[in-house]
Design a protein around this motif. Sequence first.
Motif, PDB file in Angstrom:
ATOM      1  N   GLU A  86       0.819  -1.220   0.000  1.00 27.19           N
ATOM      2  CA  GLU A  86       0.000   0.000   0.000  1.00 27.19           C
ATOM      3  C   GLU A  86       0.849   1.264   0.000  1.00 27.19           C
ATOM      4  OE1 GLU A  86      -2.786  -0.487   3.230  1.00 27.19           O
ATOM      5  OE2 GLU A  86      -4.151  -1.629   1.945  1.00 27.19           O
ATOM      6  N   TYR A  87       2.018   1.245   0.627  1.00 25.48           N
ATOM      7  CA  TYR A  87       2.840   2.448   0.661  1.00 25.48           C
ATOM      8  C   TYR A  87       3.530   2.675  -0.683  1.00 25.48           C
ATOM      9  CZ  TYR A  87       6.206   5.984   1.939  1.00 25.48           C
ATOM     10  OH  TYR A  87       6.947   7.134   1.977  1.00 25.48           O
ATOM     11  N   GLY A 105       0.374   1.686  -3.606  1.00 27.66           N
ATOM     12  CA  GLY A 105      -0.961   2.248  -3.410  1.00 27.66           C
ATOM     13  C   GLY A 105      -2.054   1.204  -3.435  1.00 27.66           C
ATOM     14  N   GLU A 146      -7.740   1.266  -5.120  1.00 29.60           N
ATOM     15  CA  GLU A 146      -6.465   1.695  -4.544  1.00 29.60           C
ATOM     16  C   GLU A 146      -6.702   2.487  -3.273  1.00 29.60           C
ATOM     17  OE1 GLU A 146      -4.703   5.367  -6.683  1.00 29.60           O
ATOM     18  OE2 GLU A 146      -5.791   4.232  -8.222  1.00 29.60           O
ATOM     19  N   THR A 173      -7.703   7.566   5.406  1.00 29.70           N
ATOM     20  CA  THR A 173      -7.529   7.042   4.052  1.00 29.70           C
ATOM     21  C   THR A 173      -8.852   6.471   3.560  1.00 29.70           C
ATOM     22  OG1 THR A 173      -6.859   4.866   4.892  1.00 29.70           O
ATOM     23  CG2 THR A 173      -5.091   6.437   4.387  1.00 29.70           C
ATOM     24  N   ASN A 188      -4.260  12.833  -2.022  1.00 29.83           N
ATOM     25  CA  ASN A 188      -2.850  12.545  -2.276  1.00 29.83           C
ATOM     26  C   ASN A 188      -2.509  11.105  -1.924  1.00 29.83           C
ATOM     27  OD1 ASN A 188      -2.178  15.205  -3.102  1.00 29.83           O
ATOM     28  ND2 ASN A 188      -2.186  15.833  -0.967  1.00 29.83           N
ATOM     29  N   LYS A 189      -1.277  10.735  -2.251  1.00 32.50           N
ATOM     30  CA  LYS A 189      -0.769   9.420  -1.861  1.00 32.50           C
ATOM     31  C   LYS A 189      -0.664   9.395  -0.331  1.00 32.50           C
ATOM     32  CE  LYS A 189       3.284   6.536  -2.124  1.00 32.50           C
ATOM     33  NZ  LYS A 189       4.691   6.469  -2.380  1.00 32.50           N
ATOM     34  N   ILE A 208      -6.018   5.752  -0.984  1.00 34.09           N
ATOM     35  CA  ILE A 208      -5.707   7.161  -1.183  1.00 34.09           C
ATOM     36  C   ILE A 208      -6.013   7.908   0.117  1.00 34.09           C
ATOM     37  CG2 ILE A 208      -7.978   7.779  -2.057  1.00 34.09           C
ATOM     38  CD1 ILE A 208      -6.518   9.521  -4.148  1.00 34.09           C
ATOM     39  N   SER A 209      -5.300   8.983   0.346  1.00 32.20           N
ATOM     40  CA  SER A 209      -5.564   9.824   1.504  1.00 32.20           C
ATOM     41  C   SER A 209      -6.854  10.613   1.267  1.00 32.20           C
ATOM     42  CB  SER A 209      -4.387  10.776   1.714  1.00 32.20           C
ATOM     43  OG  SER A 209      -4.602  11.604   2.818  1.00 32.20           O
TER      44      SER A 209
END
Length: 168
Positions: free
Chosen positions: A83-84, A87, A98, A141, A105-106, A100-101
């Motif tokens: 995930e880091y 994603g 996926e 997230t 953003n990532k 996502i914040s």
Amino acid sequence: MRKYLAVVDRHKATSGTRFINYFLDRLFIQVIFYAFFFIFGIGYAIVYGEGFDAENSDKSFTFTLITLFIYLAMSFSYFFFMEYYLGKTIAKYITGTEVISIDGNKPTAGQIIARTFSRAVPFDSLSFLGNNGWHDSWSDTRVIKGKNYVAERQSKEEINSIGVKEMI
């Protein structure tokens, strides 16, 4: 406090998709876990010239604790690194979702760590049946449908760029 984007929530994955992700991720973790012990057994047989005695190891409390620790470490590593850095996990690749914040953003490493440790909370796997899973809420997230989200973000950027003079 992170800026919250409504576009992120509009493209959240459904509970059914989240369940498929959960099931497939657990399946992949099990496969990785058993592959690890298969390779460990082969290495043990090569080094010591004999097979690993599974009957005695099943009765050993120490072996059980070590096995549990290895499983938890593999599970944590699977979720964190996938995930880091990517994603998404293997299951999320399959379902087209996926992580996502909430600000679009990532996710940061801290968010992914919080998300991964939150999975250890009892009944967390059932919490996604509500509005947001606990590991989503506690880490700020979301799991989204990637293609739909990207398409809407691109169209909004294109609309915002209308009338802006391009510099050559």
